[in-house]
Design an enzyme around this catalytic site. Structure first.
Site, short mmCIF file in Angstrom:
data_model
loop_
_atom_site.label_atom_id
_atom_site.label_comp_id
_atom_site.label_asym_id
_atom_site.label_seq_id
_atom_site.Cartn_x
_atom_site.Cartn_y
_atom_site.Cartn_z
CE LYS A 60 0.69 -10.62 19.64
NZ LYS A 60 1.76 -9.61 19.80
NE ARG A 94 4.54 -15.50 22.19
CZ ARG A 94 3.65 -14.62 22.60
NH1 ARG A 94 2.38 -14.91 22.66
NH2 ARG A 94 4.05 -13.43 22.95
NE ARG A 99 1.79 -3.77 27.10
CZ ARG A 99 2.00 -4.85 26.37
NH1 ARG A 99 1.07 -5.25 25.52
NH2 ARG A 99 3.13 -5.51 26.47
NE ARG A 132 2.59 -7.59 29.42
CZ ARG A 132 2.29 -8.11 28.23
NH1 ARG A 132 1.10 -7.87 27.69
NH2 ARG A 132 3.15 -8.88 27.59
NE ARG A 184 7.29 -9.36 25.54
CZ ARG A 184 6.59 -8.25 25.81
NH1 ARG A 184 7.07 -7.34 26.64
NH2 ARG A 184 5.43 -8.06 25.24
P1 AP5 Z 1 -1.16 -4.34 22.74
O1 AP5 Z 1 -2.49 -4.46 22.09
O2 AP5 Z 1 -1.05 -4.57 24.20
O3 AP5 Z 1 -0.07 -5.21 21.92
P2 AP5 Z 1 0.14 -6.79 21.81
O4 AP5 Z 1 0.54 -7.07 20.42
O5 AP5 Z 1 -1.03 -7.51 22.38
O6 AP5 Z 1 1.41 -6.91 22.75
P3 AP5 Z 1 1.84 -7.99 23.84
O7 AP5 Z 1 3.09 -7.42 24.46
O8 AP5 Z 1 0.72 -8.31 24.78
O9 AP5 Z 1 2.16 -9.19 22.98
P4 AP5 Z 1 3.09 -10.32 23.32
O10 AP5 Z 1 2.82 -11.22 22.21
O11 AP5 Z 1 4.51 -9.95 23.51
O12 AP5 Z 1 2.66 -10.71 24.82
P5 AP5 Z 1 1.69 -11.82 25.39
O13 AP5 Z 1 0.87 -11.21 26.45
O14 AP5 Z 1 1.03 -12.57 24.29
O15 AP5 Z 1 -0.61 -2.86 22.39
C1 AP5 Z 1 0.64 -2.40 22.89
C2 AP5 Z 1 0.51 -0.91 23.26
O16 AP5 Z 1 0.35 -0.15 22.06
C3 AP5 Z 1 -0.72 -0.58 24.12
O17 AP5 Z 1 -0.35 0.43 25.02
C4 AP5 Z 1 -1.77 -0.07 23.12
O18 AP5 Z 1 -2.64 0.87 23.70
C5 AP5 Z 1 -0.88 0.57 22.05
N1 AP5 Z 1 -1.40 0.42 20.68
C6 AP5 Z 1 -2.00 -0.68 20.14
N2 AP5 Z 1 -2.28 -0.47 18.83
C7 AP5 Z 1 -1.84 0.79 18.55
C8 AP5 Z 1 -1.86 1.60 17.35
N3 AP5 Z 1 -2.36 1.14 16.19
N4 AP5 Z 1 -1.32 2.85 17.43
C9 AP5 Z 1 -0.81 3.32 18.60
N5 AP5 Z 1 -0.77 2.61 19.75
C10 AP5 Z 1 -1.28 1.36 19.73
O19 AP5 Z 1 2.74 -12.83 26.03
C11 AP5 Z 1 3.49 -12.50 27.17
C12 AP5 Z 1 4.37 -13.67 27.55
O20 AP5 Z 1 3.55 -14.82 27.88
C13 AP5 Z 1 5.32 -14.20 26.46
O21 AP5 Z 1 6.53 -13.48 26.42
C14 AP5 Z 1 5.50 -15.65 26.90
O22 AP5 Z 1 6.41 -15.76 27.95
C15 AP5 Z 1 4.11 -16.02 27.41
N6 AP5 Z 1 3.26 -16.59 26.35
C16 AP5 Z 1 2.10 -16.06 25.86
N7 AP5 Z 1 1.59 -16.84 24.88
C17 AP5 Z 1 2.44 -17.88 24.74
C18 AP5 Z 1 2.49 -19.01 23.87
N8 AP5 Z 1 1.54 -19.21 22.93
N9 AP5 Z 1 3.53 -19.88 23.98
C19 AP5 Z 1 4.47 -19.70 24.92
N10 AP5 Z 1 4.51 -18.63 25.76
C20 AP5 Z 1 3.51 -17.73 25.67
#
Ligand code: AP5
Ligand code: ZN
Length: 227
Positions: A13, A88, A127, A160, A171
């Site tokens: 994402k 979410r 990552r 991370r 997660r």
């Molecule tokens: P990446 O693009 O980083 O993936 P992502 O989907 O953004 O993953 P996240 O782990 O950031 O999502 P998340 O939803 O768990 O975490 P968030 O930060 O929102 O890609 C991943 C890896 O794959 C990278 O190394 C990339 O290079 C590689 N890659 C990407 N695409 C690829 C492809 N097509 N092929 C090969 N490789 C690829 O949330 C973190 C925490 O914050 C949550 O757990 C929660 O505690 C809190 N939080 C955030 N938002 C909320 C909310 N709305 N409500 C409550 N808590 C929240």
């Protein structure tokens, strides 16, 4: 362009949101990044959020919704945004509708990026993120030219804390229980666009743009040029 990106942790994402933001000239708004930034600055919000993030749980809705409402009310997002990591759960999805209604704005689409558990676990474990500018890499799929150094700004690359195996498992559980119903929420509103996230980074970007064009979320004048 006002988009929401949905999908399991690690599906890409953030990677796609950064690219789509550049493509459409609108900011990438990530709740995860907002919490990580608050944490790196050791603000009260960051310290509070850390408890939940380290456990793989959702930060409470009142905190998260307030943050998003404030962010989407700033002038920089009046022409659009790519929202990543929010909503979410169903409470957040309804709150987003309220926020947008108050702003007199509407979503163009909710893009669900789909991939299996094996794929996302592999992506999360490799990552690496830049401490200075937040750019995201992968040791195998999107490697930096010099290991451990950000090619964009020279900052240090780190792993991370919440990408540890036991946190990733939680997660994914939270995603299935709380976030998957949001996909159906947008399907019912005719806003859902699903794309295959198993393919490489460029192919996923292309399929999102094509799917948005098919759904008329992208006007032809915007879609001309590089993509
Ligand atoms: P990446 O693009 O980083 O993936 P992502 O989907 O953004 O993953 P996240 O782990 O950031 O999502 P998340 O939803 O768990 O975490 P968030 O930060 O929102 O890609 C991943 C890896 O794959 C990278 O190394 C990339 O290079 C590689 N890659 C990407 N695409 C690829 C492809 N097509 N092929 C090969 N490789 C690829 O949330 C973190 C925490 O914050 C949550 O757990 C929660 O505690 C809190 N939080 C955030 N938002 C909320 C909310 N709305 N409500 C409550 N808590 C929240
Ligand atoms: Zn950097």
């Amino acid at each position: 362009m006002r988009l929401v990106l949905l999908g399991p942790p690690g599906v890409g994402k953030g990677t796609q949101a950064a690219r789509l933001g550049l493509r459409f000239g609108v900011p990438h708004v990530s709740t995860g990044e907002m919490f990580r930034e608050a944490l790196s600055q050791k603000t009260p919000l960051g310290m509070e959020a850390q408890k939940y993030m380290d456990a793989g749980k959702l930060v409470p809705d009142d905190i998260t919704i307030g943050l998003v409402r404030e962010r989407l009310s700033r002038p920089g997002v009046s022409s659009g945004f790519i929202l990543d990591g929010f909503p979410r759960n169903l409470v957040q999805a309804r709150a987003l509708e309220d926020v947008l209604r108050d702003l007199g704005a509407a979503l163009d689409a909710a893009v669900s990026i789909e991939a299996g558990t094996e794929t996302v676990v592999r992506r999360l474990s490799g990552r690496r993120q830049c401490r200075r500018c937040g750019a995201v890499y992968h040791v195998e799929f999107n490697p930096p030219s010099e290991p451990g150094r950000c090619p964009k700004c020279g900052g240090e690359l780190y792993q991370r804390d919440d990408d540890r195996e036991e946190t990733v498992r939680e997660r994914l559980r939270v995603y299935m229980a709380e976030t998957e119903p949001v996909i159906e929420f947008y399907r019912q509103r005719g806003l859902l666009v699903s794309v295959d996230g198993e393919r490489d980074i460029d192919e996923v970007t292309q399929s999102i743009i094509s799917a948005l064009k098919e759904g008329n979320a992208v006007e032809e004048s915007v879609s001309d040029g590089d993509s």
